[in-house]
Structures are given as structure tokens and as C-alpha cells.
Design an enzyme around this catalytic site. Structure first.
Site, PDB file in Angstrom:
ATOM      1  N   ASP A  17       0.828  -1.213   0.000  1.00 26.03           N
ATOM      2  CA  ASP A  17       0.000   0.000   0.000  1.00 26.03           C
ATOM      3  C   ASP A  17       0.864   1.266   0.000  1.00 26.03           C
ATOM      4  O   ASP A  17       1.964   1.268   0.545  1.00 26.03           O
ATOM      5  CB  ASP A  17      -0.908  -0.020   1.241  1.00 26.03           C
ATOM      6  CG  ASP A  17      -2.062   0.966   1.111  1.00 26.03           C
ATOM      7  OD1 ASP A  17      -2.384   1.390  -0.023  1.00 26.03           O
ATOM      8  OD2 ASP A  17      -2.641   1.327   2.150  1.00 26.03           O
ATOM      9  N   GLY A  18       0.328   2.323  -0.603  1.00 24.69           N
ATOM     10  CA  GLY A  18       1.001   3.629  -0.560  1.00 24.69           C
ATOM     11  C   GLY A  18       1.527   4.127  -1.896  1.00 24.69           C
ATOM     12  O   GLY A  18       2.197   5.166  -1.945  1.00 24.69           O
ATOM     13  N   ASN A  19       1.224   3.408  -2.970  1.00 23.40           N
ATOM     14  CA  ASN A  19       1.719   3.834  -4.290  1.00 23.40           C
ATOM     15  C   ASN A  19       1.201   5.215  -4.685  1.00 23.40           C
ATOM     16  O   ASN A  19       1.939   6.042  -5.209  1.00 23.40           O
ATOM     17  CB  ASN A  19       1.251   2.846  -5.378  1.00 23.40           C
ATOM     18  CG  ASN A  19       1.854   1.471  -5.218  1.00 23.40           C
ATOM     19  OD1 ASN A  19       2.788   1.295  -4.451  1.00 23.40           O
ATOM     20  ND2 ASN A  19       1.322   0.495  -5.935  1.00 23.40           N
ATOM     21  N   GLY A  20      -0.100   5.435  -4.450  1.00 23.08           N
ATOM     22  CA  GLY A  20      -0.715   6.702  -4.849  1.00 23.08           C
ATOM     23  C   GLY A  20      -0.097   7.869  -4.094  1.00 23.08           C
ATOM     24  O   GLY A  20       0.247   8.908  -4.684  1.00 23.08           O
ATOM     25  N   HIS A  34       2.177   3.289  -9.059  1.00 21.56           N
ATOM     26  CA  HIS A  34       1.947   1.858  -9.296  1.00 21.56           C
ATOM     27  C   HIS A  34       3.097   1.248 -10.110  1.00 21.56           C
ATOM     28  O   HIS A  34       3.518   0.122  -9.862  1.00 21.56           O
ATOM     29  CB  HIS A  34       0.614   1.643 -10.020  1.00 21.56           C
ATOM     30  CG  HIS A  34      -0.579   2.095  -9.212  1.00 21.56           C
ATOM     31  ND1 HIS A  34      -0.753   1.734  -7.898  1.00 21.56           N
ATOM     32  CD2 HIS A  34      -1.655   2.867  -9.530  1.00 21.56           C
ATOM     33  CE1 HIS A  34      -1.879   2.271  -7.433  1.00 21.56           C
ATOM     34  NE2 HIS A  34      -2.441   2.967  -8.407  1.00 21.56           N
ATOM     35  N   SER A  62      -7.502  -5.379  -5.187  1.00 23.76           N
ATOM     36  CA  SER A  62      -8.552  -5.985  -4.358  1.00 23.76           C
ATOM     37  C   SER A  62      -9.895  -5.975  -5.072  1.00 23.76           C
ATOM     38  O   SER A  62     -10.098  -5.199  -6.027  1.00 23.76           O
ATOM     39  CB  SER A  62      -8.676  -5.232  -3.031  1.00 23.76           C
ATOM     40  OG  SER A  62      -9.333  -3.992  -3.220  1.00 23.76           O
ATOM     41  N   TRP A  66     -12.056  -2.004  -7.794  1.00 22.27           N
ATOM     42  CA  TRP A  66     -12.892  -1.627  -8.954  1.00 22.27           C
ATOM     43  C   TRP A  66     -13.588  -0.294  -8.692  1.00 22.27           C
ATOM     44  O   TRP A  66     -14.031   0.369  -9.623  1.00 22.27           O
ATOM     45  CB  TRP A  66     -13.961  -2.692  -9.246  1.00 22.27           C
ATOM     46  CG  TRP A  66     -13.417  -3.988  -9.744  1.00 22.27           C
ATOM     47  CD1 TRP A  66     -13.265  -5.130  -9.024  1.00 22.27           C
ATOM     48  CD2 TRP A  66     -12.940  -4.285 -11.065  1.00 22.27           C
ATOM     49  NE1 TRP A  66     -12.732  -6.119  -9.803  1.00 22.27           N
ATOM     50  CE2 TRP A  66     -12.526  -5.642 -11.070  1.00 22.27           C
ATOM     51  CE3 TRP A  66     -12.822  -3.546 -12.252  1.00 22.27           C
ATOM     52  CZ2 TRP A  66     -12.006  -6.264 -12.203  1.00 22.27           C
ATOM     53  CZ3 TRP A  66     -12.301  -4.182 -13.383  1.00 22.27           C
ATOM     54  CH2 TRP A  66     -11.905  -5.511 -13.353  1.00 22.27           C
ATOM     55  N   ARG A  68     -12.308   2.396  -7.840  1.00 24.51           N
ATOM     56  CA  ARG A  68     -11.436   3.539  -8.178  1.00 24.51           C
ATOM     57  C   ARG A  68     -11.819   4.143  -9.526  1.00 24.51           C
ATOM     58  O   ARG A  68     -12.541   3.506 -10.306  1.00 24.51           O
ATOM     59  CB  ARG A  68      -9.979   3.062  -8.191  1.00 24.51           C
ATOM     60  CG  ARG A  68      -9.541   2.635  -6.815  1.00 24.51           C
ATOM     61  CD  ARG A  68      -8.051   2.516  -6.688  1.00 24.51           C
ATOM     62  NE  ARG A  68      -7.725   2.217  -5.298  1.00 24.51           N
ATOM     63  CZ  ARG A  68      -6.530   2.292  -4.781  1.00 24.51           C
ATOM     64  NH1 ARG A  68      -5.507   2.649  -5.534  1.00 24.51           N
ATOM     65  NH2 ARG A  68      -6.324   2.012  -3.508  1.00 24.51           N
ATOM     66  N   LEU A 128      11.015 -20.090  -5.262  1.00 23.41           N
ATOM     67  CA  LEU A 128      10.061 -19.255  -4.527  1.00 23.41           C
ATOM     68  C   LEU A 128       8.701 -19.382  -5.201  1.00 23.41           C
ATOM     69  O   LEU A 128       8.616 -19.389  -6.429  1.00 23.41           O
ATOM     70  CB  LEU A 128      10.507 -17.779  -4.573  1.00 23.41           C
ATOM     71  CG  LEU A 128       9.554 -16.781  -3.890  1.00 23.41           C
ATOM     72  CD1 LEU A 128       9.652 -16.868  -2.372  1.00 23.41           C
ATOM     73  CD2 LEU A 128       9.862 -15.341  -4.330  1.00 23.41           C
ATOM     74  N   ARG A 178       2.143  -4.838   6.151  1.00 25.83           N
ATOM     75  CA  ARG A 178       1.403  -3.822   5.394  1.00 25.83           C
ATOM     76  C   ARG A 178       2.211  -2.532   5.397  1.00 25.83           C
ATOM     77  O   ARG A 178       2.560  -2.018   6.461  1.00 25.83           O
ATOM     78  CB  ARG A 178       0.010  -3.565   5.974  1.00 25.83           C
ATOM     79  CG  ARG A 178      -0.719  -2.489   5.137  1.00 25.83           C
ATOM     80  CD  ARG A 178      -2.189  -2.390   5.416  1.00 25.83           C
ATOM     81  NE  ARG A 178      -2.806  -1.468   4.452  1.00 25.83           N
ATOM     82  CZ  ARG A 178      -4.046  -1.528   4.030  1.00 25.83           C
ATOM     83  NH1 ARG A 178      -4.841  -2.473   4.468  1.00 25.83           N
ATOM     84  NH2 ARG A 178      -4.510  -0.655   3.154  1.00 25.83           N
ATOM     85  N   ARG A 184      -4.923  -2.046   8.772  1.00 22.49           N
ATOM     86  CA  ARG A 184      -6.105  -2.878   8.508  1.00 22.49           C
ATOM     87  C   ARG A 184      -5.747  -3.910   7.446  1.00 22.49           C
ATOM     88  O   ARG A 184      -4.736  -3.789   6.755  1.00 22.49           O
ATOM     89  CB  ARG A 184      -7.280  -2.017   8.051  1.00 22.49           C
ATOM     90  CG  ARG A 184      -6.981  -1.074   6.891  1.00 22.49           C
ATOM     91  CD  ARG A 184      -8.214  -0.265   6.470  1.00 22.49           C
ATOM     92  NE  ARG A 184      -7.883   0.713   5.453  1.00 22.49           N
ATOM     93  CZ  ARG A 184      -7.695   2.016   5.667  1.00 22.49           C
ATOM     94  NH1 ARG A 184      -7.823   2.509   6.882  1.00 22.49           N
ATOM     95  NH2 ARG A 184      -7.374   2.835   4.676  1.00 22.49           N
TER      96      ARG A 184
HETATM   97  C1  IPE Z   1      -5.422  -2.631  -0.260  1.00 27.91           C
HETATM   98  O1  IPE Z   1      -5.098  -1.292  -0.408  1.00 27.91           O
HETATM   99  C2  IPE Z   1      -5.381  -3.331  -1.562  1.00 27.91           C
HETATM  100  C3  IPE Z   1      -4.084  -3.466  -2.194  1.00 27.91           C
HETATM  101  C4  IPE Z   1      -2.923  -3.118  -1.691  1.00 27.91           C
HETATM  102  C5  IPE Z   1      -4.101  -4.093  -3.482  1.00 27.91           C
HETATM  103  P1  IPE Z   1      -6.218  -0.175  -0.501  1.00 27.91           P
HETATM  104  O2  IPE Z   1      -5.493   1.124  -0.588  1.00 27.91           O
HETATM  105  O3  IPE Z   1      -7.165  -0.467  -1.600  1.00 27.91           O
HETATM  106  O4  IPE Z   1      -6.963  -0.329   0.886  1.00 27.91           O
HETATM  107  P2  IPE Z   1      -7.943   0.670   1.629  1.00 27.91           P
HETATM  108  O5  IPE Z   1      -9.015   1.062   0.639  1.00 27.91           O
HETATM  109  O6  IPE Z   1      -7.142   1.872   2.034  1.00 27.91           O
HETATM  110  O7  IPE Z   1      -8.461  -0.083   2.790  1.00 27.91           O
HETATM  111  C1  IPE Z   2      -1.760   0.237  -3.286  1.00 23.95           C
HETATM  112  O1  IPE Z   2      -1.467   1.589  -3.324  1.00 23.95           O
HETATM  113  C2  IPE Z   2      -1.964  -0.337  -4.658  1.00 23.95           C
HETATM  114  C3  IPE Z   2      -3.353  -0.666  -4.977  1.00 23.95           C
HETATM  115  C4  IPE Z   2      -4.346  -0.611  -4.141  1.00 23.95           C
HETATM  116  C5  IPE Z   2      -3.612  -1.095  -6.320  1.00 23.95           C
HETATM  117  P1  IPE Z   2      -2.613   2.680  -3.305  1.00 23.95           P
HETATM  118  O2  IPE Z   2      -2.987   2.991  -4.726  1.00 23.95           O
HETATM  119  O3  IPE Z   2      -3.738   2.282  -2.443  1.00 23.95           O
HETATM  120  O4  IPE Z   2      -1.859   3.910  -2.699  1.00 23.95           O
HETATM  121  P2  IPE Z   2      -2.442   4.951  -1.651  1.00 23.95           P
HETATM  122  O5  IPE Z   2      -2.915   4.192  -0.465  1.00 23.95           O
HETATM  123  O6  IPE Z   2      -3.555   5.698  -2.332  1.00 23.95           O
HETATM  124  O7  IPE Z   2      -1.285   5.837  -1.359  1.00 23.95           O
HETATM  125 MG    MG Z   3      -4.119   2.504  -0.453  1.00 22.44          MG
END
Ligand code: IPE
Ligand code: IPE
Ligand code: MG
Length: 248
Positions: A17-20, A34, A62, A66, A68, A128, A178, A184
Site C-alpha cells: 500500500d502507498g503507491n498513490g 503503481h 482488491s 474496482w 477507483r 520461490l 502492510r 487494517r
Molecule cells: C489494499 O489497499 C489493496 C491493495 C494493496 C491491493 P487499498 O489502498 O485499496 O486499501 P484501503 O481502501 O485503504 O483499505
Molecule cells: C496500493 O497503493 C496499490 C493498490 C491498491 C492497487 P494505493 O494505490 O492504495 O496507494 P495509496 O494508499 O492511495 O497511497
Molecule cells: Mg491505499
């Protein structure tokens, strides 16, 4: 009595998580985050076998993603298709067996074909097992496993349900990491997380690296997994050093 030394986690799962946020901090479009996330995954895959990890399960998309914006969803599908096409030769070279976990019915034909080809090309690799959860949700996993058992007239027990789940070939993760400073599960491995050690880090996924992985492994090694027993029971039992089976 001192806590026994833990063996290393054989099976690690990661909510990447955290790419965005990584991209936004750099005034880049989210999709750039991403793309950077794929590079991080490559590094971590490479880092697993030397650290004794035999299975790595990552959350890439996840059931809820969808929701998004359409261009982000399309971008994620494109990144997956491209990453598979580019990386299969490297996975083969590194002995990585890739598997995709999740609902395939609503993926495009191009993506589905890519997943199948990558799985077929790496099926005999053993260094692996890389499980990529794509269009995956823990509730989907449990509900579809239960539906299959019901359709076959099989009694639903913990064992029969476990055997039907998407991750049955690997068993449960020892450690779930995570990134991205959220605490979560977001519908990841709900059943299989029952006794996993949980580790959260503020690092955004594109910033996660080998030293961050080592920090998680270090923390794991300091925990005592009790599975319902008392600390003393666990310490006694581990003195006899029961060998664990590899998960895959
Ligand atoms: C969880 O991240 C799903 C993935 C890392 C693929 P999200 O960014 O979608 O989770 P929420 O919406 O913050 O719970
Ligand atoms: C996780 O990063 C990747 C996916 C859910 C596909 P996010 O896209 O949720 O990044 P944030 O949480 O918005 O920074
Ligand atoms: Mg996220």
C-alpha cells in the site's frame, strides 16, 4: 523462562500500500506510483530466497479496487499485463513460480491469457512461490470455496474449507506486512491471517526495500507465536526443536 528463538517466516504476505501517496508527494500521477511499485516487488522477490522465504503472497488489486476511477483501474490492468510480459523470463531465470489468486471471470481476455501463460511458463520452478492476489478479496475466497463445497455436497468443516481456498497450496502466511501506514487488512487473506504475525510500517510501498524487509524479519524473530498456549508451554516445546514443514 526466556522466549524461544523463532525460525524465520517461510511464508510472507504483503499488502503493498502507498503507491498513490508516493506519486502525489512527487506531483506525479498515481499511476507512476503503481509503476514504481512493480520495481519494488521485483527487488523483494529477489530478496526472498536468500532469506529462507519459500512463499511470498502479495496483494496487487482488491475486489474493492474496482471502485477507483476508471482510468486508474485501466492503468492497473495495463501495468499487470506489461509486467507479466516483461518479467516472465526473469522469473524463469530466478526459479520463481508465479500464481495468480482471485476472480478471473471479469478480467479482460488479454489479462486472463497473460496470467495463464505466466503460470504455465513458471509452473516447475521451485526457489520461490509468488502468489499475486489480483481481483482478490478474502470474503470472495471464503464464499466461493463454501459454494463449491456445497455444490459437491461436501460437508463444510475447517479442514474442507481450508483445502478449497485460493492459497491452499501454500498454507497460511507466518508474517503479514502492510506498508503505507494503514493498520487494517482491507479484505486480504481473512481466513489465512488467523495466526499470522502482523507488521505495519509507515514506508510507502515504492520506498520499501531489502533493509525494510530485514527490519520486518528482525521484528518477527522477536515475537513468540503461542497459538493459544502459555509462554512456558511454547518455550518447553521449542526446546525439543520441532522442525516445521515448508509451506509449499
Ligand atoms: C489494499 O489497499 C489493496 C491493495 C494493496 C491491493 P487499498 O489502498 O485499496 O486499501 P484501503 O481502501 O485503504 O483499505
Ligand atoms: C496500493 O497503493 C496499490 C493498490 C491498491 C492497487 P494505493 O494505490 O492504495 O496507494 P495509496 O494508499 O492511495 O497511497
Ligand atoms: Mg491505499
Amino acid at each position: 523462562m526466556t522466549a524461544p528463538k523463532l525460525s524465520k517466516p517461510l511464508h510472507i504476505a504483503i499488502v503493498m500500500d502507498g503507491n498513490g501517496r508516493w506519486a502525489s508527494k512527487r506531483f506525479l500521477p498515481r499511476i507512476a506510483g503503481h509503476k514504481q511499485g512493480v520495481d519494488t516487488l521485483k527487488k523483494i522477490v529477489h530478496a526472498c530466497p536468500p532469506r529462507g522465504v519459500t512463499a511470498l503472497t502479495v496483494f496487487a488489486f482488491s475486489s474493492e479496487n474496482w471502485n477507483r476511477p476508471t482510468d486508474e483501474v485501466t492503468g492497473l490492468m495495463d501495468i499487470l499485463a506489461l509486467a507479466i510480459a516483461r518479467e516472465v523470463p526473469n522469473l524463469r531465470k530466478e526459479g520463481v513460480q508465479i500464481r495468480f489468486l482471485g476472480e478471473r471471470a471479469n478480467l479482460s481476455l488479454r489479462v486472463k491469457k497473460g496470467l495463464e501463460e505466466a503460470e504455465a511458463a513458471t509452473v516447475s520452478n521451485t526457489s520461490l512461490i509468488l502468489n499475486v492476489c489480483f481481483n482478490y478479496g478474502g470474503r470472495w475466497d471464503i464464499a466461493s470455496a463454501a459454494a463449491r463445497l456445497a455444490a459437491n455436497g461436501t460437508e463444510i468443516t475447517e479442514e474442507s474449507l481450508s483445502n478449497e481456498l485460493a492459497l491452499t497450496h501454500c498454507g497460511d502466511p507466518d508474517l503479514i506486512i502492510r506498508t503505507g501506514n494503514e493498520k487494517r487488512l482491507s479484505n486480504f487473506l481473512l481466513w489465512q491471517a488467523a495466526y499470522a504475525e502482523l507488521y505495519f510500517t509507515d514506508l510507502l510501498w515504492p520506498d520499501f526495500d531489502e533493509s525494510a524487509l530485514d527490519a520486518a524479519l528482525h521484528e518477527f524473530a522477536s515475537r513468540q507465536r503461542r497459538f493459544g498456549k502459555t509462554p512456558d508451554q511454547v518455550a518447553d516445546r521449542s526446546a525439543k526443536t520441532v522442525e516445521r514443514q515448508a509451506p509449499c
